[in-house]
Design a protein around this motif. Structure first.
Motif, PDB file in Angstrom:
ATOM      1  N   UNK A  63       0.682  -1.295   0.098  1.00  0.00           N
ATOM      2  CA  UNK A  63      -0.086  -0.030  -0.052  1.00  0.00           C
ATOM      3  C   UNK A  63       1.031   1.140  -0.016  1.00  0.00           C
ATOM      4  N   UNK A  64       1.826   1.206   0.866  1.00  0.00           N
ATOM      5  CA  UNK A  64       2.750   2.421   0.913  1.00  0.00           C
ATOM      6  C   UNK A  64       3.499   2.834  -0.465  1.00  0.00           C
ATOM      7  N   UNK A  65       3.847   1.660  -1.374  1.00  0.00           N
ATOM      8  CA  UNK A  65       4.321   2.006  -2.394  1.00  0.00           C
ATOM      9  C   UNK A  65       3.619   2.573  -3.769  1.00  0.00           C
ATOM     10  N   UNK A  66       2.173   2.367  -3.360  1.00  0.00           N
ATOM     11  CA  UNK A  66       1.374   3.018  -4.154  1.00  0.00           C
ATOM     12  C   UNK A  66       0.834   4.521  -4.020  1.00  0.00           C
ATOM     13  N   UNK A  67       1.385   4.880  -2.820  1.00  0.00           N
ATOM     14  CA  UNK A  67       0.949   6.311  -2.319  1.00  0.00           C
ATOM     15  C   UNK A  67       1.576   7.284  -3.229  1.00  0.00           C
ATOM     16  N   UNK A  68       0.912   8.672  -3.161  1.00  0.00           N
ATOM     17  CA  UNK A  68       1.486   9.587  -3.821  1.00  0.00           C
ATOM     18  C   UNK A  68       2.687  10.397  -3.167  1.00  0.00           C
ATOM     19  N   UNK A  69       2.674   9.840  -1.601  1.00  0.00           N
ATOM     20  CA  UNK A  69       3.855  10.603  -0.957  1.00  0.00           C
ATOM     21  C   UNK A  69       4.706   9.382  -0.294  1.00  0.00           C
ATOM     22  N   UNK A  70       5.554   9.943   0.251  1.00  0.00           N
ATOM     23  CA  UNK A  70       6.465   9.135   0.913  1.00  0.00           C
ATOM     24  C   UNK A  70       5.980   8.809   2.263  1.00  0.00           C
ATOM     25  N   UNK A  71       6.199   7.094   2.146  1.00  0.00           N
ATOM     26  CA  UNK A  71       5.580   6.395   3.349  1.00  0.00           C
ATOM     27  C   UNK A  71       6.970   5.925   4.135  1.00  0.00           C
ATOM     28  N   UNK A  72       7.384   6.236   5.174  1.00  0.00           N
ATOM     29  CA  UNK A  72       8.324   5.892   5.984  1.00  0.00           C
ATOM     30  C   UNK A  72       8.263   4.587   6.620  1.00  0.00           C
ATOM     31  N   UNK A  73       9.306   3.891   7.111  1.00  0.00           N
ATOM     32  CA  UNK A  73       9.170   2.699   8.132  1.00  0.00           C
ATOM     33  C   UNK A  73       8.534   3.124   9.506  1.00  0.00           C
ATOM     34  N   UNK A  74       9.038   4.045   9.775  1.00  0.00           N
ATOM     35  CA  UNK A  74       8.340   4.572  10.966  1.00  0.00           C
ATOM     36  C   UNK A  74       6.894   4.896  11.082  1.00  0.00           C
ATOM     37  N   UNK A  75       6.510   5.276   9.762  1.00  0.00           N
ATOM     38  CA  UNK A  75       4.831   5.473   9.459  1.00  0.00           C
ATOM     39  C   UNK A  75       4.313   3.849   9.598  1.00  0.00           C
ATOM     40  N   UNK A  76       4.793   2.972   8.937  1.00  0.00           N
ATOM     41  CA  UNK A  76       4.253   1.728   9.014  1.00  0.00           C
ATOM     42  C   UNK A  76       4.550   1.156  10.475  1.00  0.00           C
ATOM     43  N   UNK A  77       5.372   1.444  11.059  1.00  0.00           N
ATOM     44  CA  UNK A  77       5.442   0.828  12.343  1.00  0.00           C
ATOM     45  C   UNK A  77       4.154   1.363  13.294  1.00  0.00           C
ATOM     46  N   UNK A  78       3.978   2.858  13.080  1.00  0.00           N
ATOM     47  CA  UNK A  78       2.947   3.371  13.708  1.00  0.00           C
ATOM     48  C   UNK A  78       1.314   2.657  13.219  1.00  0.00           C
ATOM     49  N   UNK A  79       1.271   2.524  11.964  1.00  0.00           N
ATOM     50  CA  UNK A  79      -0.120   1.859  11.579  1.00  0.00           C
ATOM     51  C   UNK A  79      -0.078   0.524  12.243  1.00  0.00           C
ATOM     52  N   UNK A  80       1.179  -0.286  12.195  1.00  0.00           N
ATOM     53  CA  UNK A  80       1.080  -1.349  12.925  1.00  0.00           C
ATOM     54  C   UNK A  80       0.719  -1.531  14.295  1.00  0.00           C
ATOM     55  N   UNK A  81       1.321  -0.674  14.874  1.00  0.00           N
ATOM     56  CA  UNK A  81       1.123  -0.488  16.587  1.00  0.00           C
ATOM     57  C   UNK A  81      -0.367  -0.055  16.673  1.00  0.00           C
TER      58      UNK A  81
END
Length: 401
Positions: free
Chosen positions: A223-241
């Motif tokens: 999903x992050x790769x499809x976004x029009x903005x940069x999605x960092x690993x920290x953001x993915x960690x926040x979503x997972x948490x």
């Protein structure tokens, strides 16, 4: 809406509330009827205009509807779902035909947002999309998924009953969570304008109730790769948490002990159904009469190595003490039965026969021997025993460890 309690047919009645003034009831009723007739006349007009063309004809109009400023229009979101939903379907193990239905449903998922009826009556989103898809000749699996993508809408609501509906709903929620967190719109306090808590809980409930084991992290990366903005690993960690906290609350609401939940989520928070299954199995083990013996024995192996910075390795042939040899043999038997994807039952069933060998080892052998080779190989053996539980459950989180 009033229906027949017997067969659910809609009845030609409505229920209204008056404010208690002195107007005669027939005057109040007439007023309500006039309002309802006008509303139905509008709905009829919008509906008749909508059905003059197939559902996919409304897709270009989605470009005029903004999803979120940084994430583009509803058409942009729709195109992301076209890519993500089939990936979710494959991850769920759905067959080729079902995945194809998922892809078509994703193409049409948001089309009804541009129809006149849904623009006027937004609560009908999904319902009208499903109906218009059926009128347009789409397969039943497609029209059903368009409705099911929104399920569950509230606590106690129905859940997706079909594979395409489940896959599309998961893709929609994952897209929203990843994108909106990346845009800095994570919920704060009571403010949750995009209903992301509801979205995360919908993921948890759908996967658990459908008994679908699914690792969410790879799909979040897609999903992050499809976004029009940069999605960092920290953001993915926040979503997972964020999802893990909804899962924690769901498990605690079902009566699981806090330490059992902690132990399970430490390893399987990214896979809600696997976490639920692990919590059920671990609960059965901690209620056994011999649980303390197992936990104490396994804990002896872990406590001595968990704070070491260096990971020692077991070296065959270095230590010929019978207690060490016996423990190594017991470990090899257990290791042949367990991998990081194993169920808690399989792990603990494999560890249970090791208890006598573990106790003998600590009774007969000095682990921290002055001979470095002996010390390091014994510590390495304990590291290997600890690693049996990695990816499955963190027993150090349990009471009594």
């Amino acid at each position: 809406v009033v229906d027949d309690a017997g067969d659910g047919r809609l009845l030609p009645y409505f229920i209204a509330v008056r404010n208690g003034d002195d107007q005669p009831l027939d005057v109040v009723r007439q007023g309500y009827e006039d309002v309802i007739r006008a509303r139905f006349a509008d709905a009829k007009f919008f509906y008749e205009n909508d059905v003059r063309q197939p559902l996919d004809a409304f897709l270009p109009r989605l470009d005029t509807l903004t999803f979120q400023q940084d994430l583009g229009s509803m058409l942009d979101k729709s195109r992301r779902l076209e890519a993500l939903a089939p990936a979710v379907a494959r991850a769920l193990g759905l067959d080729t035909d079902t995945t194809a239905f998922t892809h078509r449903a994703a193409q049409l998922a948001k089309a009804d947002l541009a129809t006149q009826l849904v623009v006027e009556l937004t609560s009908l989103q999904g319902f009208m999309g499903s109906h218009y898809a059926a009128l347009s000749g789409e397969d039943l699996a497609v029209s059903t998924a368009i409705l099911e993508q929104y399920l569950p809408r509230f606590a106690g609501d129905d859940l997706p009953a079909t594979g395409p509906g489940l896959a599309l709903g998961l893709a929609d929620r994952i897209d929203s969570l990843v994108g909106l967190f990346a845009a800095g719109l994570a919920p704060t306090g009571s403010a949750d304008p995009y209903q992301l808590r509801r979205a995360a809980l919908g993921i948890v409930e759908s996967l658990i109730e459908r008994q679908a084991a699914l690792d969410l992290r790879p799909l979040m990366v897609e999903a992050a790769a499809l976004m029009p903005l940069v999605v960092t690993d920290n953001v993915l960690d926040e979503v997972a948490a964020f999802i893990a906290e909804r899962l924690r609350g769901w498990l605690r609401d079902r009566g699981f002990r806090y330490d059992v939940v902690d132990a399970v989520l430490a390893e399987r928070a990214g896979n809600p159904y696997a976490a639920y299954r692990a919590a059920r199995q671990l609960t059965a083990w901690v209620e056994r009469d011999d649980w303390d013996d197992l936990l104490n024995a396994y804990g002896r192996c872990i406590r001595i190595v968990r704070d070491r910075r260096e990971h020692d390795e077991y070296r065959p042939g270095v230590d010929d003490d019978p207690a060490t040899v016996a423990l190594r043999e017991a470990y090899e038997i257990a290791r042949a039965q367990v991998n990081p994807d194993s169920a808690v039952d399989r792990l603990l069933t494999a560890i249970h026969p090791m208890v006598p060998a573990i106790n003998r080892f600590f009774d007969d052998v000095l682990v921290m021997h002055e001979d470095e080779a002996l010390r390091r190989t014994r510590l390495g053996l304990l590291f290997d025993i600890w690693a049996l539980s990695h990816g499955i459950v963190d027993l150090t989180r349990l009471e009594g460890f």
